[in-house]
Motif scaffolding. Structure first.
Motif, short mmCIF file in Angstrom:
data_model
loop_
_atom_site.label_atom_id
_atom_site.label_comp_id
_atom_site.label_asym_id
_atom_site.label_seq_id
_atom_site.Cartn_x
_atom_site.Cartn_y
_atom_site.Cartn_z
N ALA A 232 -22.72 20.86 1.60
CA ALA A 232 -21.51 20.13 1.93
C ALA A 232 -20.27 20.88 1.44
N TRP A 233 -20.28 21.11 0.00
CA TRP A 233 -19.15 21.75 -0.62
C TRP A 233 -18.99 23.18 0.12
N HIS A 234 -20.17 24.07 0.45
CA HIS A 234 -20.01 25.13 1.12
C HIS A 234 -19.32 25.08 2.24
N LEU A 235 -19.63 24.13 3.43
CA LEU A 235 -18.90 23.85 4.60
C LEU A 235 -17.40 23.78 4.31
N GLY A 236 -17.12 22.58 3.48
CA GLY A 236 -15.54 22.38 3.11
C GLY A 236 -15.03 23.65 2.49
N ILE A 237 -15.34 24.18 1.60
CA ILE A 237 -14.62 25.55 1.08
C ILE A 237 -14.37 26.39 2.02
N GLY A 238 -15.63 26.74 2.83
CA GLY A 238 -15.19 27.60 3.94
C GLY A 238 -14.32 27.27 4.99
N MET A 239 -14.07 26.12 5.15
CA MET A 239 -13.00 25.48 6.29
C MET A 239 -11.55 25.77 5.27
N VAL A 240 -11.58 25.58 4.25
CA VAL A 240 -10.25 25.80 3.33
C VAL A 240 -10.00 27.38 3.07
N ILE A 241 -10.87 28.13 3.07
CA ILE A 241 -10.56 29.50 3.09
C ILE A 241 -10.14 30.09 4.61
N LEU A 242 -10.75 29.48 5.54
CA LEU A 242 -10.24 29.74 6.92
C LEU A 242 -8.79 29.43 7.15
N LEU A 243 -8.44 28.12 6.57
CA LEU A 243 -7.22 27.75 6.61
C LEU A 243 -6.06 28.34 6.10
N PHE A 244 -6.46 28.93 4.82
CA PHE A 244 -5.40 29.66 4.00
C PHE A 244 -5.33 30.93 4.42
N VAL A 245 -6.51 31.70 5.11
CA VAL A 245 -6.09 32.71 5.61
C VAL A 245 -5.31 32.69 6.70
N LEU A 246 -5.49 31.65 7.55
CA LEU A 246 -4.36 31.62 8.66
C LEU A 246 -3.08 31.34 8.19
N ILE A 247 -2.90 30.86 7.22
CA ILE A 247 -1.51 30.43 6.73
C ILE A 247 -0.87 31.80 6.24
N ARG A 248 -1.84 32.65 5.42
CA ARG A 248 -1.35 34.10 5.20
C ARG A 248 -0.94 34.91 6.36
N PHE A 249 -1.71 34.81 7.67
CA PHE A 249 -1.22 35.50 8.64
C PHE A 249 -0.02 35.06 9.00
N LEU A 250 0.39 33.77 9.19
CA LEU A 250 1.64 33.01 9.72
C LEU A 250 2.82 33.69 8.84
N TRP A 251 2.46 33.48 7.43
CA TRP A 251 3.51 33.90 6.29
C TRP A 251 3.98 35.29 6.46
N ARG A 252 2.78 35.85 6.59
CA ARG A 252 3.06 37.69 6.57
C ARG A 252 3.71 37.86 7.99
N SER A 253 3.49 37.21 8.99
CA SER A 253 4.08 37.60 10.32
C SER A 253 5.63 37.20 10.28
N THR A 254 6.18 36.44 9.29
CA THR A 254 7.54 35.91 9.37
C THR A 254 8.03 36.39 8.03
N HIS A 255 7.54 37.32 7.01
CA HIS A 255 8.25 37.67 5.83
C HIS A 255 7.86 39.13 5.84
N VAL A 256 8.81 39.93 5.10
CA VAL A 256 8.86 41.47 4.85
C VAL A 256 7.92 41.54 3.73
N VAL A 257 7.23 42.61 3.99
CA VAL A 257 6.17 43.00 2.95
C VAL A 257 6.99 43.98 2.09
N PRO A 258 6.81 43.88 0.69
CA PRO A 258 7.70 44.92 -0.05
C PRO A 258 7.00 46.35 0.29
N PRO A 259 7.80 47.28 0.23
CA PRO A 259 7.61 48.64 0.30
C PRO A 259 6.53 49.01 -0.87
#
Length: 183
Positions: free
Chosen positions: A48-75
Motif C-alpha cells: 500500500a505504501w508503494h502504491l501511495g508513494i508512486g502516486m505522489v512521485i507521479l504528482l510531483f513530476v507533473l508539477i515539475r513539468f508545469l513549473w518548468r514550462s512556466t519558469h526560466v531555467v538558469p543558463p
C-alpha cells in the motif's frame, strides 16, 4: 574552476527535485523489502505504501513539468562537448519519461488486480485497466524492469553531478543546491 556566480534553479524547482529524489529512494527501499506480489496478494502494508508513494512521485513530476514550462531555467555554467551535452539531455529526458511511465504502469497493474489506488490515501484514482486485464498484468513486469532502468539512470545522474562537482569543479551541482551567502 568556476569563478563567476552560480545561477541556481529557483526554490520550488530545487524542492521538487529533492523531494522527488527522496521519494524515489524510499520507493526503491520499499520495493526491495515488500513481499512479492502474487495472485492472492492484498494491497496492504508495504505494498500500500508503494502504491501511495508512486502516486505522489507521479504528482510531483507533473508539477515539475508545469513549473518548468512556466519558469526560466538558469543558463548552463559549463560548456560541454556537443556529444556530452546531447547525452546529458537524453538522460534527463529519459529520467522524466520513466518517472511518469513507471508509476503509471504500476497503477495499471494495480488496477488489473482490482486494487484501489489513491493519492495521499484520500483521493481515489480511476483504474487504468480493467480488473483481470492481461495487459495490466503484463505492465507489472514492465513496471519492474523499467524501474531497474530508472534506477540505473538515477545512479548515472548522481554520478555525473558528483563528477561535475569534484572533478570538473564547474558549479553544475550547486545549481540545484540552495545558494550560500558568503560573509
Amino acid at each position: 574552476m568556476q569563478t563567476e556566480p552560480i545561477l541556481v534553479y529557483n526554490a520550488p524547482a530545487r524542492v521538487l527535485h529533492w523531494l522527488t529524489a527522496a521519494l524515489l529512494l524510499i520507493q526503491f527501499v520499499i520495493a526491495w523489502t515488500m513481499p512479492d506480489v502474487h495472485r492472492d496478494t492484498k494491497p496492504v502494508g508495504l505494498i500500500a505504501w508503494h502504491l501511495g508513494i508512486g502516486m505522489v512521485i507521479l504528482l510531483f513530476v507533473l508539477i515539475r513539468f508545469l513549473w518548468r514550462s512556466t519558469h526560466v531555467v538558469p543558463p548552463d555554467v559549463v560548456t560541454l562537448p556537443p556529444a556530452l551535452r546531447a547525452f546529458a539531455r537524453l538522460t534527463h529526458r529519459a529520467l522524466y519519461l520513466l518517472l511518469i511511465v513507471v508509476p503509471m504502469m504500476g497503477w495499471a497493474n494495480a488496477s488489473s488486480r482490482g486494487w484501489p489506488v489513491s493519492l495521499f490515501g484520500v483521493m481515489p484514482m480511476p483504474p487504468l485497466s480493467p480488473t483481470g486485464s492481461a495487459l495490466g498484468h503484463a505492465l507489472g513486469d514492465w513496471h519492474r524492469n523499467l524501474a531497474w532502468v530508472l534506477l540505473a539512470l538515477a545512479v548515472m545522474h548522481i554520478g555525473a553531478a558528483l563528477f561535475h562537482h569534484f572533478i570538473l569543479r564547474d558549479g553544475t551541482l550547486k545549481r540545484m543546491l540552495p545558494p550560500i551567502e558568503k560573509p
